[in-house]
Write a protein that holds these residues in place. Structure first.
Motif, PDB file in Angstrom:
ATOM      1  N   GLY A 118       0.808  -1.207   0.000  1.00 29.54           N
ATOM      2  CA  GLY A 118       0.000   0.000   0.000  1.00 29.54           C
ATOM      3  C   GLY A 118       0.843   1.259   0.000  1.00 29.54           C
ATOM      4  O   GLY A 118       1.998   1.266   0.393  1.00 29.54           O
ATOM      5  N   ARG A 119       0.259   2.349  -0.435  1.00 27.39           N
ATOM      6  CA  ARG A 119       0.941   3.630  -0.483  1.00 27.39           C
ATOM      7  C   ARG A 119       0.793   4.313   0.880  1.00 27.39           C
ATOM      8  O   ARG A 119      -0.233   4.249   1.524  1.00 27.39           O
ATOM      9  N   VAL A 120       1.854   4.950   1.300  1.00 30.11           N
ATOM     10  CA  VAL A 120       1.849   5.627   2.592  1.00 30.11           C
ATOM     11  C   VAL A 120       2.439   7.018   2.406  1.00 30.11           C
ATOM     12  O   VAL A 120       2.982   7.347   1.361  1.00 30.11           O
ATOM     13  N   SER A 121       2.320   7.838   3.411  1.00 27.25           N
ATOM     14  CA  SER A 121       2.898   9.176   3.331  1.00 27.25           C
ATOM     15  C   SER A 121       3.526   9.540   4.663  1.00 27.25           C
ATOM     16  O   SER A 121       3.170   8.999   5.706  1.00 27.25           O
ATOM     17  N   PHE A 122       4.449  10.473   4.606  1.00 26.95           N
ATOM     18  CA  PHE A 122       5.188  10.901   5.782  1.00 26.95           C
ATOM     19  C   PHE A 122       5.167  12.417   5.789  1.00 26.95           C
ATOM     20  O   PHE A 122       5.512  13.064   4.793  1.00 26.95           O
TER      21      PHE A 122
END
Length: 278
Positions: free
Chosen positions: A20-24
């Motif tokens: 899955g795509r994640v963000s920071f």
């Protein structure tokens, strides 16, 4: 040079998309950072943040640079062991330091970094310890939750740190994750660790690397869970292992092991493994 401000989407590499795509949120980290950290670079994917920061060191970049990545395709620990974690499950970053302390004291830098992680965990009353020299361990079973790799080049020290924050299926059964002990976002964790390292580093470098006067040696002896254990020290080159009690850490950061034949003193670069033997 790749730099992203605000939420950082991960690469569309298929290996990353499987989890899955994640963000920071890099801006959330920047808002809490000690001014010592002059620049925070955050990227979705890179080969190795240590390699990236070593390249910056070669270009003359001043100390205070931090580079973090969601995924490393060539991350590594001591002795070139691989270090890989799915995006969103860890904090992986490297920092650039240019100490004024004499080079003979630079062996304390990886220990100092480990103490910074320990300090941040202790601030939240997390049950933590450091396995000599700087593996970060959690819980009563002392499972490893993080590792540190330090490299020196171009008048600088580059410290890479990887911390398990959330569980994933690539973790060894004996590993621990910080999220099981501390309900904290990865952004706040990164800021807390960086600020604790900055505090330790300022004192150490300002005292020309004097680990006694700054209290670093005494604090490390308290944090080091290896001391007092019966250990097996595996040495390179086919040398017989040293068996005995881990008795002390000296002013050079070396482990002193009391064996049946007398004390054996080893530096971090001189050993393959130090294992408890019960």
């Amino acid at each position: 040079m790749e730099d992203a401000i605000g939420p950082i989407p991960c690469s569309t590499d298929p290996q990353i998309d499987r989890v899955g795509r994640v963000s920071f949120d890099a801006d959330a980290v920047r808002r809490e950072l000690d001014p010592f950290w002059s620049e925070l670079q955050a990227v979705g994917e890179t080969g190795s943040t240590n390699d990236d920061v070593l390249a910056e060191a070669a270009r003359g970049t001043p100390q205070g640079l931090v580079r973090t990545a969601e995924f490393q395709t060539a991350g590594r620990g001591r002795l070139d062991r691989g270090w890989e974690a799915p995006p969103g499950t860890s904090v992986m970053f490297s920092i650039l330091l240019r100490p004024q302390a004499p080079v003979r004291h630079w062996g304390w830098i990886p220990i100092l970094a480990g103490m910074g992680v320990y300090d941040a965990l202790q601030s939240a009353a997390v049950d933590a310890a450091l396995k000599w020299p700087n593996d970060v361990q959690l819980g009563p079973d002392r499972g490893k939750c993080g590792g540190i790799l330090t490299q020196a080049a171009a008048g600088a020290a580059v410290v890479g740190i990887g911390l398990n924050v959330r569980s994933h299926d690539r973790l060894p059964e004996t590993a621990e994750v910080i999220g099981d002990y501390w309900d904290i976002s990865r952004e706040r964790l990164l800021a807390a660790v960086l600020n604790a390292i900055a505090a330790r580093y300022r004192r150490w470098d300002g005292a020309a690397g004097d680990v006694v006067r700054t209290g670093l040696l005494a604090d490390y002896r308290t944090a080091c869970g290896t001391l007092g254990q019966r250990v097996r020290v595996e040495l390179p080159g086919g040398a017989p292992p040293a068996l005995g009690i881990a008795e002390d850490v000296d002013q050079e950061g070396r482990l002193v092991v009391r064996t049946a034949d007398g004390p054996v003193v080893v530096g971090a670069g001189d050993v393959i493994h130090v294992r408890p033997t019960g």
